[in-house]
Design an enzyme around this catalytic site. Structure first.
Site, PDB file in Angstrom:
ATOM      1  N   HIS A 294       0.837  -1.225   0.000  1.00 55.66           N
ATOM      2  CA  HIS A 294       0.000   0.000   0.000  1.00 55.66           C
ATOM      3  C   HIS A 294       0.865   1.266   0.000  1.00 55.66           C
ATOM      4  CE1 HIS A 294      -3.301  -2.727   1.386  1.00 55.66           C
ATOM      5  NE2 HIS A 294      -2.299  -3.275   2.058  1.00 55.66           N
TER       6      HIS A 294
ATOM      7  N   GLU B 170       9.566   9.247 -16.387  1.00 55.28           N
ATOM      8  CA  GLU B 170       8.164   9.637 -16.592  1.00 55.28           C
ATOM      9  C   GLU B 170       7.673   9.228 -17.981  1.00 55.28           C
ATOM     10  OE1 GLU B 170       7.413  13.778 -14.689  1.00 55.28           O
ATOM     11  OE2 GLU B 170       9.557  13.612 -15.025  1.00 55.28           O
TER      12      GLU B 170
ATOM     13  N   SER C  35      14.941  22.335 -15.205  1.00 59.07           N
ATOM     14  CA  SER C  35      13.760  23.179 -15.400  1.00 59.07           C
ATOM     15  C   SER C  35      14.228  24.524 -15.907  1.00 59.07           C
ATOM     16  CB  SER C  35      13.025  23.343 -14.068  1.00 59.07           C
ATOM     17  OG  SER C  35      12.242  24.519 -14.099  1.00 59.07           O
TER      18      SER C  35
ATOM     19  N   LYS D 170      16.069  22.301  -9.983  1.00 63.05           N
ATOM     20  CA  LYS D 170      15.388  21.071 -10.358  1.00 63.05           C
ATOM     21  C   LYS D 170      16.236  20.108 -11.178  1.00 63.05           C
ATOM     22  CE  LYS D 170      11.339  20.403 -10.619  1.00 63.05           C
ATOM     23  NZ  LYS D 170      10.078  19.986 -10.094  1.00 63.05           N
TER      24      LYS D 170
END
Ligand code: ARG
Length: 462
Positions: free
Chosen positions: A161, A295, A282, A288
């Protein structure tokens, strides 16, 4: 002779050429030119067989085979002019062959049809992709094995979980993906075995009256045997569907792993550091470092599974044998294959480059009362308590630790004994995460001993 504007391949019964819209919807050359090498290999095998069986003369066959090589070199060299009017790769190649060698080109299509030709070309193309997927998976598995070997005894939290459950080893977690990608590999191998039958010589749908030798062409093209039913041979796209099904499951596995890398590389987790080579920055936030490759791999399942659904939907309800619907089989498979290979290569690159942060993994491994099950097991083993009672005692101790804002090993023996008087100092041995993982010696368990056995087994297998 055909009328000027009608098709030179099938224009005999046509008085007029197609409408521009008809040509646009009908043509597949825009995409099926990717099968040029397979088309020419199929034609060369077919021509050689027509010669060996005496259906064509040796001089025709050698003109055809030489001419096909010239066509192939023009395509490879980028000088070939593909024509939409010629619809597909099969007719483009044949028309160009006619320009080069003249009359014998017209004899190449003896005893075959574009229906068995396209089935053969596409099968050869998909078979190459299956082989590429298998190699890509093997490379990825080797990268995972290297990670597993380096960190076979590093501890980390295991989750259910996505809540801390029990400590596991880094090696064990990496090897879980080796198992998954190993199943993917075997699915591709399995599909390859089943699909490796030659459609060539099934002709339009019924076979042919020419004395062709389908075993000869099958062997020349690396097939195990000719497909046994001509109707099935020209209308079967199971091989593409099995490829897409295996690719979908594989992409789903890649997506799950990619998701873990996204979570693990976050500032909140810091379980892994991805290399600069496989990260992006970024344009506005200078601090970043984004896991874009992970992704995108996570997202690839969308188009790959989409291709699977699309081709299933194209094929459902088609009567035997060939229908033009089946021309809609290729683009989806091309796209799915391209993206699967890219995702496999990107994942391999990321895994090879990434470094696991052993300290962060270990710090997280002990948090969240991850050794509560070890404590309960100790109560069963040392005190002979029924597991359900041990579960309850442990739960009370977890609540106590939670209220104090500490972890289980930080409770004193007095604290423990206030919940159950028979607990002894000995209990603290099982509350350490290293002891916890070392004790999970059951087959397939997370103990470093078991993990190393699995690493050795997979190294042998690869
Ligand atoms: N371009 C066609 C395809 O991809 C080739 C087969 C055409 N056969 C036919 N009878 N029109 O399926």
């Amino acid at each position: 002779m055909t009328k000027d504007s009608s098709n030179q391949m099938w224009g005999g019964r046509f008085a007029a050429g197609p409408d521009a819209i008809m040509e646009a919807i009908n043509a597949s050359i825009g995409f099926d030119q990717r099968m040029a090498a397979q088309d020419i290999a199929g034609s060369r095998a077919h021509a050689a067989m027509l010669g060996a069986t005496g259906i064509l003369t040796d001089s025709d066959v050698s003109a055809i085979r030489e001419g096909l090589l010239t066509v192939l070199s023009e395509i490879d060299g980028g000088t070939f002019a593909f024509s939409t009017a010629l619809e597909d790769i099969h007719m483009n190649v044949e028309a160009r062959l006619k320009d080069i060698i003249g009359e014998p080109a017209g004899r190449l299509h003896t005893g075959r049809s574009r229906n068995d030709q396209v089935a053969t070309d596409f099968k050869l193309w998909v078979r190459d992709q299956i082989d590429a997927a298998i190699s890509g998976l093997e490379a990825l598995m080797r990268a995972l094995l290297a990670q597993a070997e380096a960190g076979a005894e590093w501890v980390m939290p295991g989750f259910t979980h996505l809540q801390t459950a029990q400590p596991v080893t880094w090696g064990h977690h990496m090897m879980a993906y080796v198992e998954m990608f190993g199943r993917d590999k075997s699915r591709f191998e399995d599909a390859r075995r089943r699909m490796n039958e030659s459609p060539l010589g099934a002709a339009a749908l019924a076979g042919t009256s020419f004395p062709i030798d389908r075993h000869m062409t099958a062997e020349a093209l690396g097939f195990d045997r000719p497909a046994a039913n001509s109707l099935d041979a020209v209308s079967d796209r199971d091989f593409a569907l099995e490829f897409l099904a295996a690719a979908s499951i594989c992409a789903m596995h890649l997506s799950r792993f990619a998701e873990e890398l996204v979570i693990w590389s976050s500032a909140q987790f810091r379980f892994v550091t991805l290399s600069d080579r496989f990260s992006t920055g970024s344009s506005i936030m200078p601090q970043k470092k984004n896991p874009d490759a992970a992704e995108l791999i996570r997202a690839k399942i969308g188009r790959i599974f989409g291709a699977n659904v699309a081709l299933m939907t194209v094929m459902k309800g088609l009567p035997l044998a060939y229908s033009k619907d089946m021309q809609e089989d290729k683009e989806q498979v091309f796209d799915a294959a391209d993206n699967l290979m890219l995702a496999l290569a990107a994942m391999e690159g990321m895994v090879k480059d990434m470094s696991a942060n052993r300290e962060s993994l270990e710090a997280a491994a002990g948090s969240g009362f991850s050794t509560a099950t070890d404590l309960a097991d100790w109560l069963v083993r040392a005190l002979g308590m029924p597991f359900r009672d041990a579960h309850h005692v442990t739960g009370t101790l977890v609540a106590m630790a939670e209220a104090r804002g500490c972890d289980l090993p930080d409770l004193s023996l007095d604290d423990m004994q206030s919940v159950h008087g028979a607990i002894t100092e000995d209990v603290f041995c099982v509350l350490g995460v290293h002891n916890s993982v070392a004790s999970r010696m059951s087959y397939g368990g997370t103990s470093p001993v078991r993990v190393r056995e699995q690493i050795a087994r997979w190294k042998d297998a690869l």
